[in-house]
Design an enzyme around this catalytic site. Sequence first.
Site, mmCIF file in Angstrom:
data_model
loop_
_atom_site.group_PDB
_atom_site.id
_atom_site.type_symbol
_atom_site.label_atom_id
_atom_site.label_comp_id
_atom_site.label_asym_id
_atom_site.label_seq_id
_atom_site.Cartn_x
_atom_site.Cartn_y
_atom_site.Cartn_z
ATOM 1 C CG ASP A 126 -8.153 1.870 3.584
ATOM 2 O OD1 ASP A 126 -8.761 1.010 3.274
ATOM 3 O OD2 ASP A 126 -7.061 1.848 3.559
ATOM 4 C CE LYS A 155 -3.898 -0.062 2.306
ATOM 5 N NZ LYS A 155 -4.892 -0.427 3.365
#
Length: 283
Positions: free
Chosen positions: A113, A76
């Site tokens: 997120d 990520k």
Amino acid sequence: MTDDMPIAPKHAPLAGVIGMPIAHSRSPRLHGHWLRRYGLAGHYIPMPVMPEHLAEVLRVLPRAGFVGINVTIPHKEAVLALADTVTDRAALIGAANTLIFRPDGKIHADNTDGYGFIANLRQQAPDWQPDAGPAVLIGAGGAARAVVASLLDSGVKELRITNRTRLRSEQIRAEFGARLVVYDWAQAGNMLDGASTVVNATSLGMEGKPPLRVPLDALSPEALVTDLVYTPLMTPLLTEARARGCRVVDGLGMLLHQAAPGFERWFGQRPEVDDETRRIVLG
């Protein structure tokens, strides 16, 4: 191949998720459900990718018909350096979980997120008020950074944070500003005094992990408590908080909601996160 075998559409978009390991990911089940629900052509594929192969894989996927991918541990952070454009929120968080491959092959990196975290709270606790009192965040890893950004953006006036390694909390405070107040791990229970929102962003309480051992004596029954862990759905933290009268929000909805923006960009349909979606993903 026989003449009566079905032929896949030539331009069915491909998407997927990369990580290492990846077999545990529920994203293929989720996106597969949405593709079937809306009758869309396309496929979503889990792909185990080693860190040393990441750059090569990202160069190849757009040429192989992929329109984008989700990104999970351990890639990520690394994908930011490989993307052509990065959204402000992905840059602020320092990680991306959603890549969009443009027709010219360029890679656009985003982080959904924080969006998924807030959308889950608002769906499961519609009367949640971010400015009702201080928020508490336990943990300072990658997911925590997305939670910090989203809580501050939502209007939280004071965000108390603790982590087993205090330096990581201090680093987040240095980046996100004076609304953050750092507590030592040993004093985590004291953070709960007067808190209106409590978030566990550690893996403690997950199946196979030790429980989160933060005393909840100071927790108000008026507080909302949520856990990013969703295996089990009702973690020990949520179970104890509910017994104390708190509203609790499990972490599954964050997974579902963070996936929706990418699915819409890749397949052209904004998916609905509902009870059926939850049941399908839980299996």
